[in-house]
Structures are given as structure tokens and as C-alpha cells.
Design an enzyme around this catalytic site. Structure first.
Site, PDB file in Angstrom:
ATOM      1  N   ASP A 188       0.880  -1.108  -0.087  1.00 30.93           N
ATOM      2  CA  ASP A 188      -0.046   0.014  -0.011  1.00 30.93           C
ATOM      3  C   ASP A 188       0.754   1.292  -0.097  1.00 30.93           C
ATOM      4  OD1 ASP A 188      -1.860  -1.981   0.035  1.00 30.93           O
ATOM      5  OD2 ASP A 188      -3.203  -0.712   1.662  1.00 30.93           O
ATOM      6  N   TYR A 237     -10.370  -0.392   1.599  1.00 28.87           N
ATOM      7  CA  TYR A 237      -9.691  -0.429   3.025  1.00 28.87           C
ATOM      8  C   TYR A 237      -9.263   0.907   3.408  1.00 28.87           C
ATOM      9  CZ  TYR A 237      -8.687  -4.154   6.195  1.00 28.87           C
ATOM     10  OH  TYR A 237      -8.863  -5.225   7.584  1.00 28.87           O
TER      11      TYR A 237
HETATM   12 CU    CU Z   1      -7.795  -6.894   7.242  1.00 32.18          CU
END
Ligand code: CU
Length: 638
Positions: A296, A381
């Protein structure tokens, strides 16, 4: 305008000037993307000499990428001199972070692809792609020539049932388009079989939830006299703490030059602290899932994905915000307003004692902490990054994990082995999140050592006849290989960073303790493709001698990399790390076996670590915190 501190991040005008200078480079063409522009930090000696010595030149470091040549460049511009100071071609195959523009263009490319449309029609009978979501997912590296010869993404797709519902509730499981980001077109559509769309909606938006619970009365946080911190540009002062708040497209929030004013003496603690990488590997061998792992920081850019924070929702109380000044991939100004939140929080009891013999008992002090935070959304996320400063010299880092699971579809009646069924025909595959933080300690000077501290039981002999004795065994880490280590519950293992040349009132070297929190071991084999690229997960703790160019745990260009870069390769040199300018790196993992309660949006999970003064001060530095004003409880109107 004068720059207050040499480590302040680039201003919007400095980013614009850097773009102007970059465009004068011979390698800058119509097909060039600006991946990132950030402050090129001045040499450490110059910062330590400042402000007695002159302010160093303001410089910017940029990463450029030419889609036509599939080539990355690193460039330096000197903003003070107004010149392009240098451009270097990155090694062949280097794929920098995917830009925000590419995220958007990639989705458009998928939706426009005739091959993707044909697959969608074949599997789902759908012709209209207007409700399809295509999240850019990094392609990784699976050992084929194509992995390195193209700039690729392998998006995951979902189908909303209407324009505003939670599209992640309906994964398009069997279809994986592969996008060449240089051509910005789908080069193939992988088809793995047929899965029905899960039947139930999973809505969470306030406009979609049918009824709310009641009984929540307002909880107001007021600071009538304002906050106790003073922010000057990006320089913070609070309760004896001084530091500089930074931000860049890759790491997001960074902290610099963290010092503590100890009885009038300005003492250095940490020179730089940042999240350098994180990877989320998935644990399902199904062909639709097996290639899922996201770096990320290096692939998406934690700063690039930062949110604009909202008062009363993300942050409560008296808030000071800072904007983040970045640029889009064509060099246009991109400011994320209110990207960094700064506020104070009451944090319960700082310390307390009741001496029953004394009339003024008890003595109790409230703990106040300063919070510096930012939150990034990486497609499905959310990650919140929270640095806390305390009045007793503690520094804490906490990652808050929330957002939506990366979901898959299963057949009716199927119970997935490598994940959890969370709604009919919808499952969350097992995965882990590994974070790596780089802590460049400069405790009372740059020459520091790292001790590994194990609590060990004394052998049972005549000195230990009651068999109760144990002691703290401190081992100084002499070299990089010796310093590679894991947490060890059996010995309550911690690490202590010391300055061997500076002693405290009892004659011991001044130190700060590194206290790990929750952690995990990677569950994939060391030969798994993602692990070759994420050598930093092989150990929880690494220690290196400071090198300006060693910044990111998985190397400069982890996207589609063949692996081996970063911590695992640097530390192979086994350089000396005792009594030198040391950098302490910590890898911490969260093993996520999904629950139905993680759906539709996951309640926040927390992971992090604590830095605790350990002989840095001569006694409790918070002994001088005054008592709070005694207040009548407002409970029950008494
Ligand atoms: Cu997770």
C-alpha cells in the site's frame, strides 16, 4: 517567504516550482507522468547545525515515469537555486507507485473494454457497465517476463445494484481484467468460472440504513482557552515536546526532529519516524484470489490516498488541520485539504497515589496526549495512522484498520476453508497486514546503540535457592545480521536504544525502550512470490546504520519488482551498528481472519507500538504536571 524549519514539507508553490523545473528536463515528454514530488531532506548535519548555521537549500525529489518508454526516473530540483539538479534513469523494469490518475483511468479502461463487456454479458447477462466498479489492484510479480516488461494492473470488479449502494457486496468473482497502464487498455480478461452475485445488499451509508439506535446524548469536548499546543508552520510545541510534521505522497504522515525540552535543555530523541511500507497478502489459493497482495505504500502511495478529514466526525475537540500539497500525474496542483489532524485528548489517569496518612490524599494527575493523525483510503480499506505524544515522555504509534474487507463470492452452500462466510454467498478471504516503520533515533546525539533486552530466569543454585530470581539481560547489537530478530514472549523481549556516551543521574546510558505490541509471523511460505518482494516481513526487528538512500523497507520500486530489495538485501552486508547513527526498523503484522461483524464496514482494529523513556530522564518527567481543578461530578445532577 522564509522557511521556518529545513524539514517542513514542500508548500504548494514549491511543488508548482518543482514541476516547472522538472518540465525543463530532456526526459520530460508528453507521455511523462509525475509520480511524486517531495522534500529532499537536507543532510542531517546541516539540520542539526541549524538554526545557528544557515538554512540549507530547499530541494525536491521527484519520481517521473514515461508511459511511452516504460521507464522511471528519479530527479532532484534545487528550489533555492531554481535549477534542475539532476535526473537519473531508474534500473530497467522499475515500476513506481501507481498514481491517483491511473486509478481512475484504469477503471475507465476496464469499463470501456469490449472483451470485459463480453465476459460480463456471458457470465451475468449484463450489458450495462455503468454500475461496475473496477478497483485498481497491483499486478505483483509472478516470475513471468510480462511481469517486468509492462506496467500492469489486475483490477478487482464489483457490481452495484444501484448508483449509491455498497458495491463491494457483489464481487464479480470469475472475471479478472488485466490492464496495461502504459497503453491504458485491457490486454486480456481472465475467466475462472461462473459465480452468481451474492444475493443480499450490505449497506452502511447513513442514507441507506433503515433505523438508527437512540439514547446517544451529545458529548461535547470544549477547550474554552484553546489548545495547549502551538503550531508554527509545521513546527509543533506541546508540553515540552518539539517536532516537525511532514507529509509526502508515498509515506503519508512523517515526523521529524522530535525533541524534548528537559529542564530547559533541548534534547534530541528521534530524527525521523515514518511508515515505510506495508503489504497485505491474501491466503486463499483459489485462482481468483491467489494473486492478491497489495504494497500500500510502494504501489499505491499512502499520502496520495489520504483523506480530507472532517471536524466532529474524524476528529473531535479543538482541532488544527494541515493541508497536504502534492501534484497529480500531469504535474497539476493537488492539495488535500485537512489531510493531517492535530488535537489533544484526555487519556485517563497519568499517575495516582493515596497516602492514607496525609490530609491532601489522594494525589492524582490527568493524562493529556497530543494526537497527530491522518487516514488513507486504499480502495476498499481504510488505514488511520495515529502518533501520540504523552506528558511522561512516551511516544505511541497506532494504526487503525477499518473500511471494507476485500470480498469474494462463493457458490450457494459452500463454506470457504481459506476465509469466512460473512453473508450468503459472500466471503472474506483470510489475509495479513504487515506494516514497517522506520525509526531514526538520535538520542542526545547521533551515535546510538541498540540493546536487545530479554528477561531471563536465574539458574537455580545457591544464589537462587527460592527459585524466584530473574533479570534483564541486555545484549548490544553489534552488526546488522545479529540485530535481525523476532519478538519473544518467553523472555518478554524488548529493545532499548541508548546513547553510550551520555549517562543519567545513576550513571547508566540514557535510553528509550521500544515496546512492541501485537504482532504476527507471515503464514505464506518464504518462497511465496509476494514474500520475495517483502523481505522486511522476515524479521520483526532490523537495525541498520543510517544511510540517506535507505528509506523504504521493500526498496524504492516494489511495484512488480522481482524482489530482494530493501532491508533484506542491505543487511546482508552485515554492517556495524553499535555506537553509530542507527536506524531501528520494526515490522508488525495483523492476522485477519474475517468475522461476520467485520461487514459491511469493519469496526476499527488497532495495532502499533510504544516508545518509553528508560533512563532518559532522571525521574518521572510528569511529576511536575499540576493537579486538575477539582470538579463536582455532573452525574445525576449532584
Ligand atoms: Cu484486514
Amino acid at each position: 517567504m522564509p522557511i521556518a524549519h529545513p524539514l517542513e514539507p514542500l508548500s504548494a508553490s514549491e511543488v508548482a516550482e518543482a514541476v516547472r523545473l522538472l518540465r525543463t528536463a530532456s526526459v520530460y515528454t508528453a507521455t511523462t507522468r509525475v509520480i511524486s514530488i517531495m522534500l529532499k531532506e537536507p543532510a542531517k548535519e546541516l539540520v542539526h547545525a541549524w538554526p545557528s548555521a544557515p538554512t540549507p537549500d530547499r530541494e525536491a525529489a521527484a519520481v517521473l515515469f514515461d508511459n511511452a518508454l516504460n521507464t522511471a526516473y528519479s530527479a532532484i530540483v534545487n528550489l533555492t537555486a531554481g535549477i534542475l539538479a539532476g535526473v537519473q534513469t531508474a534500473p530497467p523494469g522499475s515500476q513506481p507507485t501507481m498514481s491517483i490518475d491511473e486509478q481512475i483511468e484504469c477503471e475507465q479502461a476496464v469499463l470501456a473494454s469490449p472483451e470485459f463487456k463480453a465476459a460480463l454479458k456471458k457470465h451475468y447477462g449484463i450489458e450495462d457497465t455503468s454500475l461496475v466498479m473496477a478497483d485498481i489492484w497491483s499486478a505483483g510479480n509472478y516470475g513471468t517476463e510480462e511481469d517486468r516488461s509492462r506496467r500492469l494492473a489486475r483490477p478487482l470488479c464489483f457490481l452495484r445494484s444501484d448508483a449509491t449502494d455498497n458495491g463491494y457486496a457483489r464481487p464479480i468473482e470469475g472475471i479478472r481484467p488485466v490492464v496495461d497502464l502504459n497503453l491504458m487498455e485491457v490486454i486480456r480478461v481472465e475467466e475462472y468460472g461462473q459465480w452468481a452475485l451474492p444475493p443480499e445488499p450490505g449497506n452502511y451509508a447513513a442514507t441507506r440504513v433503515e433505523s438508527f439506535r437512540d439514547g446517544i446524548k451529545p458529548l461535547a469536548i470544549t477547550q474554552a482557552d484553546g489548545p495547549s499546543f502551538v503550531l508554527d508552520g509545521h513546527q509543533m510545541r506541546w508540553q515540552n515536546w518539539k517536532f516537525v510534521i511532514g507529509f509526502n505522497a508515498r509515506e503519508g504522515l512523517t515526523l521529524h526532529h522530535i525533541r524534548y525540552i528537559d529542564q530547559g535543555q533541548d534534547r534530541s530523541i528521534l530524527y525521523r519516524a515514518s511508515l515505510t511500507e506495508m503489504v497485505v497478502p491474501y491466503g486463499d489459493p483459489a485462482l481468483t484470489q491467489v494473486r492478491k497482495n497489495a504494497f500500500d505504500v510502494g504501489e499505491y502511495g499512502m499520502g496520495m490516498c489520504a483523506n480530507s478529514l472532517r471536524l466532529g466526525c474524524d476528529c473531535l475537540g479543538y482541532i488544527q488541520y494541515l493541508d497536504a500539497h502534492l501534484c497529480d500525474s500531469r504535474g497539476g496542483a493537488l492539495t488535500i485539504p485537512q489531510a493531517i489532524c492535530i488535537h489533544e485528548e484526555d487519556f485517563g489517569i497519568l499517575w495516582k497515589h493515596t497516602d492514607r496518612r496525609l490530609p491532601d490524599a489522594p494525589e492524582v494527575r490527568r493524562s493529556r496526549r497530543l494526537v497527530v493523525s491522518s487516514i488513507s483510503t486504499v480502495e476498499n480499506y481504510e488505514y488511520g495512522f495515529f502518533w501520540y505524544f504523552y506528558q511522561d515522555g512516551n511516544i505511541q504509534f497506532e494504526v487503525k484498520l477499518t473500511g471494507i474487507l476485500s470480498l469474494g463470492a462463493v457458490h450457494p452452500g459452500e463454506k470457504p476453508k481459506y476465509g469466512t462466510l460473512i453473508a450468503p454467498q459472500l466471503y472474506g478471504p483470510n489475509h495479513q497486514h504487515f506494516f514497517n516503520v522506520r525509526l531514526d533515533f538520535d538520542l542526545d546525539g547521533v551515535a546510538n546503540s541498540v540493546q536487545q533486552v530479554d528477561a531471563v530466569a536465574e539458574p537455580v543454585d545457591e544464589n537462587n535457592s527460592f527459585e524466584n530470581a530473574f533479570y534483564a539481560k541486555a545484549t548490544v547489537m553489534e552488526t546488522e545480521k545479529q540485530a535481525r530478530a523476532h519478538l519473544k514472549l518467553e523472555t518478554a523481549r524488548t529493545w532499548k536504544i541508548i546513547n553510550p556516551a551520555v549517562t543519567n543521574a545513576v550513571g547508566d546510558p540514557v535510553g528509550y525502550k521500544f515496546m512492541p505490541g501485537d504482532n504476527s509471523f507471515p503464514l505464506a511460505s518464504p518462497n511465496a512470490w509476494w514474500r520475495k518482494r517483502a523481505g522486511f516481513v522476515n524479521h520483526h526487528v532490523w537495525v541498520t546504520p543510517y544511510r540517506e538512500e535507505e528509506k523504504y523497507a521493500a526498496g524504492d520500486f516494489p511495484n512488480q519488482s522481482g524482489g530482494g530489495a530493501g532491508l533484506s538485501s542491505w543487511t546482508e552486508a552485515d554492517r556495524a551498528v553499535a555506537n553509530t547513527d542507527v536506524v531501528f526498523w520494526y515490522t508488525f503484522g495483523h492476522t485477519h481472519i474475517p468475522r461476520p461483524e467485520d461487514y459491511p464496514v469493519m469496526p476499527t482494529a488497532y495495532i502499533g507500538f510504544l516508545l518509553k523513556p528508560n533512563g532518559f530522564f532522571n525521574w518521572n518527567p510528569a511529576n511536575d504536571v499540576p493537579p486538575s481543578e477539582m470538579k463536582k461530578s455532573s452525574c445525576c445532577g449532584k
